[in-house]
Design a protein around this motif. Structure first.
Motif, PDB file in Angstrom:
ATOM      1  N   MET A  74       0.825  -1.202   0.000  1.00  0.00           N
ATOM      2  CA  MET A  74       0.000   0.000   0.000  1.00  0.00           C
ATOM      3  C   MET A  74       0.861   1.255   0.000  1.00  0.00           C
ATOM      4  N   GLN A  75       1.883   1.278   0.856  1.00  0.00           N
ATOM      5  CA  GLN A  75       2.759   2.451   0.901  1.00  0.00           C
ATOM      6  C   GLN A  75       3.497   2.629  -0.420  1.00  0.00           C
ATOM      7  N   TYR A  76       3.892   1.522  -1.038  1.00  0.00           N
ATOM      8  CA  TYR A  76       4.554   1.592  -2.339  1.00  0.00           C
ATOM      9  C   TYR A  76       3.632   2.213  -3.384  1.00  0.00           C
ATOM     10  N   LEU A  77       2.412   1.729  -3.459  1.00  0.00           N
ATOM     11  CA  LEU A  77       1.474   2.235  -4.463  1.00  0.00           C
ATOM     12  C   LEU A  77       1.148   3.702  -4.238  1.00  0.00           C
ATOM     13  N   LEU A  78       0.979   4.097  -2.993  1.00  0.00           N
ATOM     14  CA  LEU A  78       0.693   5.502  -2.689  1.00  0.00           C
ATOM     15  C   LEU A  78       1.875   6.386  -3.045  1.00  0.00           C
ATOM     16  N   GLY A  79       3.093   5.905  -2.766  1.00  0.00           N
ATOM     17  CA  GLY A  79       4.285   6.687  -3.089  1.00  0.00           C
ATOM     18  C   GLY A  79       4.580   6.717  -4.581  1.00  0.00           C
ATOM     19  N   ARG A  80       4.354   5.598  -5.231  1.00  0.00           N
ATOM     20  CA  ARG A  80       4.689   5.490  -6.656  1.00  0.00           C
ATOM     21  C   ARG A  80       3.650   6.158  -7.539  1.00  0.00           C
ATOM     22  N   TYR A  81       2.370   6.047  -7.167  1.00  0.00           N
ATOM     23  CA  TYR A  81       1.301   6.522  -8.040  1.00  0.00           C
ATOM     24  C   TYR A  81       0.459   7.631  -7.414  1.00  0.00           C
ATOM     25  N   GLY A  82       0.909   8.164  -6.280  1.00  0.00           N
ATOM     26  CA  GLY A  82       0.235   9.292  -5.656  1.00  0.00           C
ATOM     27  C   GLY A  82       0.660  10.590  -6.318  1.00  0.00           C
ATOM     28  N   PRO A  83       0.321  11.730  -5.706  1.00  0.00           N
ATOM     29  CA  PRO A  83      -0.316  11.850  -4.387  1.00  0.00           C
ATOM     30  C   PRO A  83      -1.780  11.410  -4.417  1.00  0.00           C
ATOM     31  N   SER A  84      -2.244  11.001  -3.227  1.00  0.00           N
ATOM     32  CA  SER A  84      -3.614  10.527  -3.095  1.00  0.00           C
ATOM     33  C   SER A  84      -4.159  10.977  -1.744  1.00  0.00           C
ATOM     34  N   PRO A  85      -5.434  11.331  -1.685  1.00  0.00           N
ATOM     35  CA  PRO A  85      -6.041  11.670  -0.393  1.00  0.00           C
ATOM     36  C   PRO A  85      -6.084  10.478   0.558  1.00  0.00           C
ATOM     37  N   LEU A  86      -5.783   9.283   0.061  1.00  0.00           N
ATOM     38  CA  LEU A  86      -5.754   8.097   0.910  1.00  0.00           C
ATOM     39  C   LEU A  86      -4.542   8.079   1.836  1.00  0.00           C
ATOM     40  N   GLU A  87      -3.624   9.000   1.631  1.00  0.00           N
ATOM     41  CA  GLU A  87      -2.429   9.097   2.451  1.00  0.00           C
ATOM     42  C   GLU A  87      -2.416  10.440   3.160  1.00  0.00           C
ATOM     43  N   VAL A  88      -2.156  10.426   4.462  1.00  0.00           N
ATOM     44  CA  VAL A  88      -1.995  11.671   5.216  1.00  0.00           C
ATOM     45  C   VAL A  88      -0.515  12.043   5.155  1.00  0.00           C
ATOM     46  N   THR A  89      -0.218  13.245   4.747  1.00  0.00           N
ATOM     47  CA  THR A  89       1.153  13.651   4.483  1.00  0.00           C
ATOM     48  C   THR A  89       1.820  14.270   5.713  1.00  0.00           C
ATOM     49  N   TYR A  95      -0.674  13.372  10.698  1.00  0.00           N
ATOM     50  CA  TYR A  95       0.309  12.481  10.075  1.00  0.00           C
ATOM     51  C   TYR A  95       0.736  11.350  11.013  1.00  0.00           C
ATOM     52  N   GLY A  96       1.091  11.690  12.244  1.00  0.00           N
ATOM     53  CA  GLY A  96       1.502  10.672  13.201  1.00  0.00           C
ATOM     54  C   GLY A  96       0.386   9.705  13.510  1.00  0.00           C
ATOM     55  N   ARG A  97      -0.810  10.227  13.653  1.00  0.00           N
ATOM     56  CA  ARG A  97      -1.982   9.392  13.933  1.00  0.00           C
ATOM     57  C   ARG A  97      -2.236   8.429  12.771  1.00  0.00           C
ATOM     58  N   THR A 164      -8.760   6.823   4.572  1.00  0.00           N
ATOM     59  CA  THR A 164      -7.352   6.669   4.200  1.00  0.00           C
ATOM     60  C   THR A 164      -6.929   5.210   4.241  1.00  0.00           C
ATOM     61  N   ALA A 165      -5.670   4.989   3.892  1.00  0.00           N
ATOM     62  CA  ALA A 165      -5.116   3.636   3.947  1.00  0.00           C
ATOM     63  C   ALA A 165      -5.122   3.082   5.368  1.00  0.00           C
ATOM     64  N   ALA A 166      -5.105   3.949   6.376  1.00  0.00           N
ATOM     65  CA  ALA A 166      -5.196   3.482   7.759  1.00  0.00           C
ATOM     66  C   ALA A 166      -6.524   2.762   7.989  1.00  0.00           C
ATOM     67  N   ASP A 167      -7.586   3.283   7.428  1.00  0.00           N
ATOM     68  CA  ASP A 167      -8.890   2.620   7.537  1.00  0.00           C
ATOM     69  C   ASP A 167      -8.861   1.267   6.827  1.00  0.00           C
ATOM     70  N   ILE A 168      -8.221   1.205   5.688  1.00  0.00           N
ATOM     71  CA  ILE A 168      -8.101  -0.056   4.966  1.00  0.00           C
ATOM     72  C   ILE A 168      -7.380  -1.088   5.823  1.00  0.00           C
TER      73      ILE A 168
END
Length: 210
Positions: A74-89, A95-97, A164-168
């Protein structure tokens, strides 16, 4: 824009590859699903071992780049094909949460949930340990209380005031608990959270893949 062609996900129903498929659905990224036999362990066959030497699921092949472990994928896909609202920056207050709950779905939940699954569902009846199952159930109950009080509270989502991905990460583990029929005692806000998020079209699509 990054080339999204050639994304292949090695998948089996009910496994952690659901996280990856859910994320891909949310991101709208084209991908190929490669079914892997999961009716015995290790998963797949010797050919699959060329992709994942431990023969576990999931695995991602992105035009020759192999990534294992669902959260890493998931982190790879968000970093490679983002930015995405599914990731908190890093610039956002949550961000820490976000990172905490993203990784809590594995680091905090994996052992008791896996033990409960093994000793209530997966293992043959004669191999199950009722004492271990009871301990795992107690630990899972504590985890659900923790998520209800410190994760969800009166929030709609875990971080960033959005899905976000955290929910996933977390919802997949709640799904496993529900599959075990151990979810009825969860706090009401956790049950409502699970019901709400699993109504998303992306979840329905990800879990429909056989």
């Amino acid at each position: 824009m990054a080339d999204t062609s050639g994304i292949r996900v090695y998948h089996a129903p009910r496994t952690r590859s659901i996280r990856v498929l859910w994320l891909l659905q949310e991101m709208g990224l084209p991908h190929e699903i490669v079914p892997v036999k999961f009716d015995s362990r290790p998963a797949g066959d010797e050919a699959y071992a060329e992709i994942h030497p431990l023969r576990k699921i999931p695995a991602l092949d992105d035009k020759g780049t192999i990534v294992l472990e669902s959260l890493a994928i998931m982190q790879y896909l968000l970093g490679r094909y983002g930015p995405s609202p599914l990731e908190v920056t890093p610039g956002e207050a949550d961000y820490g949460r976000y990172l905490q709950w993203l990784h809590f779905g594995e680091a905090g939940m994996m052992m008791p949930v896996s033990l409960l699954l093994a000793h209530t569902v997966l293992l043959p009846e004669k191999a199950r340990d009722p004492k271990l199952a009871k301990w795992a159930r107690s630990e899972v109950d504590h985890l659900l209380e923790f998520i209800g009080k410190h994760g969800i509270g009166d929030r709609e989502y875990l971080a960033g005031d959005r899905f976000t991905a955290a929910d996933i990460s977390i919802v997949y583990m709640l799904y496993l608990i529900k599959v075990m029929r151990q979810f009825d005692g969860a706090p009401e806000n956790v049950q409502a959270y699970f019901t709400r998020l699993t109504k998303r079209e992306s979840w329905v699509a990800a879990t429909a893949v056989e």
